[in-house]
Design a protein around this motif. Structure first.
Motif, PDB file in Angstrom:
ATOM      1  N   ASP A  36       0.835  -1.194   0.000  1.00 38.77           N
ATOM      2  CA  ASP A  36       0.000   0.000   0.000  1.00 38.77           C
ATOM      3  C   ASP A  36       0.873   1.248   0.000  1.00 38.77           C
ATOM      4  O   ASP A  36       1.886   1.311   0.710  1.00 38.77           O
ATOM      5  CB  ASP A  36      -0.895   0.031   1.239  1.00 38.77           C
ATOM      6  CG  ASP A  36      -1.938  -1.071   1.226  1.00 38.77           C
ATOM      7  OD1 ASP A  36      -2.352  -1.477   0.128  1.00 38.77           O
ATOM      8  OD2 ASP A  36      -2.326  -1.527   2.323  1.00 38.77           O
ATOM      9  N   TYR A  37       0.454   2.210  -0.805  1.00 33.51           N
ATOM     10  CA  TYR A  37       1.087   3.517  -0.809  1.00 33.51           C
ATOM     11  C   TYR A  37       0.370   4.421   0.192  1.00 33.51           C
ATOM     12  O   TYR A  37      -0.809   4.214   0.490  1.00 33.51           O
ATOM     13  CB  TYR A  37       1.003   4.142  -2.199  1.00 33.51           C
ATOM     14  CG  TYR A  37       1.944   3.520  -3.199  1.00 33.51           C
ATOM     15  CD1 TYR A  37       3.285   3.882  -3.231  1.00 33.51           C
ATOM     16  CD2 TYR A  37       1.494   2.576  -4.122  1.00 33.51           C
ATOM     17  CE1 TYR A  37       4.151   3.318  -4.157  1.00 33.51           C
ATOM     18  CE2 TYR A  37       2.349   2.011  -5.041  1.00 33.51           C
ATOM     19  CZ  TYR A  37       3.683   2.390  -5.061  1.00 33.51           C
ATOM     20  OH  TYR A  37       4.542   1.826  -5.966  1.00 33.51           O
TER      21      TYR A  37
ATOM     22  N   VAL B 106      -2.316   5.565  -4.588  1.00 30.42           N
ATOM     23  CA  VAL B 106      -3.182   4.620  -3.875  1.00 30.42           C
ATOM     24  C   VAL B 106      -3.867   3.659  -4.847  1.00 30.42           C
ATOM     25  O   VAL B 106      -4.073   2.488  -4.529  1.00 30.42           O
ATOM     26  CB  VAL B 106      -4.219   5.380  -3.008  1.00 30.42           C
ATOM     27  CG1 VAL B 106      -5.296   4.459  -2.474  1.00 30.42           C
ATOM     28  CG2 VAL B 106      -3.518   6.072  -1.868  1.00 30.42           C
TER      29      VAL B 106
ATOM     30  N   ASN C 207      -2.259   0.293  -5.170  1.00 30.77           N
ATOM     31  CA  ASN C 207      -2.160  -0.629  -4.039  1.00 30.77           C
ATOM     32  C   ASN C 207      -2.537  -2.039  -4.490  1.00 30.77           C
ATOM     33  O   ASN C 207      -3.502  -2.219  -5.241  1.00 30.77           O
ATOM     34  CB  ASN C 207      -3.092  -0.205  -2.903  1.00 30.77           C
ATOM     35  CG  ASN C 207      -2.606   1.041  -2.192  1.00 30.77           C
ATOM     36  OD1 ASN C 207      -1.521   1.550  -2.461  1.00 30.77           O
ATOM     37  ND2 ASN C 207      -3.428   1.544  -1.280  1.00 30.77           N
ATOM     38  N   THR C 208      -1.785  -3.008  -4.033  1.00 29.44           N
ATOM     39  CA  THR C 208      -2.086  -4.407  -4.352  1.00 29.44           C
ATOM     40  C   THR C 208      -1.883  -5.260  -3.112  1.00 29.44           C
ATOM     41  O   THR C 208      -1.027  -4.974  -2.282  1.00 29.44           O
ATOM     42  CB  THR C 208      -1.165  -4.944  -5.470  1.00 29.44           C
ATOM     43  OG1 THR C 208       0.204  -4.754  -5.089  1.00 29.44           O
ATOM     44  CG2 THR C 208      -1.416  -4.246  -6.790  1.00 29.44           C
ATOM     45  N   THR C 209      -2.688  -6.294  -3.003  1.00 32.93           N
ATOM     46  CA  THR C 209      -2.515  -7.237  -1.898  1.00 32.93           C
ATOM     47  C   THR C 209      -1.952  -8.532  -2.470  1.00 32.93           C
ATOM     48  O   THR C 209      -2.190  -8.874  -3.627  1.00 32.93           O
ATOM     49  CB  THR C 209      -3.841  -7.530  -1.186  1.00 32.93           C
ATOM     50  OG1 THR C 209      -4.766  -8.026  -2.145  1.00 32.93           O
ATOM     51  CG2 THR C 209      -4.400  -6.278  -0.539  1.00 32.93           C
TER      52      THR C 209
ATOM     53  N   ASP D 163       5.522  -2.321   2.450  1.00 37.49           N
ATOM     54  CA  ASP D 163       4.834  -2.643   3.699  1.00 37.49           C
ATOM     55  C   ASP D 163       5.777  -2.768   4.899  1.00 37.49           C
ATOM     56  O   ASP D 163       5.329  -3.087   6.005  1.00 37.49           O
ATOM     57  CB  ASP D 163       4.046  -3.947   3.546  1.00 37.49           C
ATOM     58  CG  ASP D 163       2.919  -3.814   2.534  1.00 37.49           C
ATOM     59  OD1 ASP D 163       2.429  -2.689   2.330  1.00 37.49           O
ATOM     60  OD2 ASP D 163       2.540  -4.846   1.942  1.00 37.49           O
TER      61      ASP D 163
ATOM     62  N   ASP E  66      -1.671   7.741   1.414  1.00 35.87           N
ATOM     63  CA  ASP E  66      -2.752   8.456   0.725  1.00 35.87           C
ATOM     64  C   ASP E  66      -2.169   9.406  -0.316  1.00 35.87           C
ATOM     65  O   ASP E  66      -1.219  10.131  -0.042  1.00 35.87           O
ATOM     66  CB  ASP E  66      -3.601   9.235   1.725  1.00 35.87           C
ATOM     67  CG  ASP E  66      -4.494   8.324   2.542  1.00 35.87           C
ATOM     68  OD1 ASP E  66      -4.731   7.183   2.094  1.00 35.87           O
ATOM     69  OD2 ASP E  66      -4.946   8.752   3.620  1.00 35.87           O
TER      70      ASP E  66
ATOM     71  N   HIS F 212       7.053  -7.354  -0.614  1.00 36.13           N
ATOM     72  CA  HIS F 212       6.260  -6.325   0.070  1.00 36.13           C
ATOM     73  C   HIS F 212       7.125  -5.151   0.531  1.00 36.13           C
ATOM     74  O   HIS F 212       7.029  -4.725   1.687  1.00 36.13           O
ATOM     75  CB  HIS F 212       5.560  -6.929   1.298  1.00 36.13           C
ATOM     76  CG  HIS F 212       4.481  -7.897   0.977  1.00 36.13           C
ATOM     77  ND1 HIS F 212       3.178  -7.506   0.784  1.00 36.13           N
ATOM     78  CD2 HIS F 212       4.512  -9.239   0.800  1.00 36.13           C
ATOM     79  CE1 HIS F 212       2.444  -8.577   0.512  1.00 36.13           C
ATOM     80  NE2 HIS F 212       3.233  -9.634   0.509  1.00 36.13           N
TER      81      HIS F 212
END
Length: 194
Positions: free
Chosen positions: A99-100, A106, A109-111, A145, A102, A142
C-alpha cells in the motif's frame, strides 16, 4: 579491475554491452565482494548469507543464480539446501505488493501473499536465520509494507542493528543483481536468436 564477474557468470556469457560501462560493472562486483568476501567470523556468517542468497534466488526463479548460490551454500552447510528449497517453494509469489500512503498512487495498491517461516524451517535453520528468510520475503515482495514491527521481529530473533542493515543491503543487492542478470540473459538470448 577484477577479472571475475558474478553477473557475467549468471548470464552465462560476457556481453559487449557491459564493457561500455566498466565502472558500473566493477562496482557491481565490488558490492558482491563486500557482501560475500572477507566476511569476518561473527554472528552474520557467510553460510547464513549464502542461505539467504539461495532463498532470494529461488524467489526470483533464476536457475543459474540458484545453482551458483546453492553450490556456495553447500560448501558450508549442505543439509540446508533442501530446507531452503522447500521454504522458497512455499514462499513463491509475484509482486511487488503493498500500500502507498494516501495520494495519487493509492490506485496502485495491491494485496498479495505474505510468508512466514514455519516451525520446520525454524527447527532446521534456527530462529535467527528463519527470521531473516521471513524478512527477505517481505523485502522482495512487500517492500512498501516494511515497518518498525518487522525490525523488532528480527531483533527478537537475535539480529543486531548492524546485522539488520547488512541483511537489508544483501537482499537489496541480490534483487538488483538477479534482475540485471535476468535482463542481460534475455538480451543475450535475443541476440543469439537473430
Amino acid at each position: 579491475m577484477s577479472r571475475y564477474d558474478v553477473i557475467d557468470e549468471l548470464v552465462g556469457v560476457p556481453l559487449e554491452l557491459r564493457k561500455r560501462r566498466p565502472i558500473t560493472k566493477e562496482q557491481a562486483q565490488k558490492s558482491f565482494d563486500a557482501l560475500f568476501s572477507n566476511v569476518k567470523d561473527g554472528d552474520f556468517s557467510l553460510k547464513d548469507r549464502f542461505a539467504i542468497a539461495t532463498f532470494v534466488s529461488r524467489l526470483h526463479n533464476f536457475d543459474s543464480a540458484i545453482k551458483f548460490y546453492e553450490d556456495e551454500l553447500k560448501k558450508f552447510q549442505p543439509d540446508w539446501a533442501k530446507v531452503i528449497l522447500e521454504a522458497a517453494n512455499s514462499a513463491k509469489s509475484t509482486g511487488p505488493f503493498g500500500d502507498y500512503p494516501d495520494g495519487p498512487l493509492v490506485k496502485e495498491n495491491t494485496t498479495g501473499k505474505t510468508w512466514h517461516a514455519e516451525a520446520e524451517v525454524k527447527n532446521s535453520l534456527g530462529e535467527k536465520l528463519a527470521a531473516a528468510l521471513t524478512h527477505s520475503h517481505l523485502l522482495v515482495f512487500h517492500p512498501r509494507d516494511c515497518e518498525a514491527s518487522h525490525l523488532e521481529a528480527l531483533k527478537k530473533a537475535g539480529w543486531s542493528n548492524d546485522e539488520i542493515v547488512t541483511l537489508s543491503q544483501l537482499v537489496a543487492f541480490l534483487s538488483f543483481q538477479l534482475r540485471l542478470a535476468l535482463g542481460l540473459k534475455t538480451l543475450a538470448a535475443k541476440k543469439e536468436a537473430n
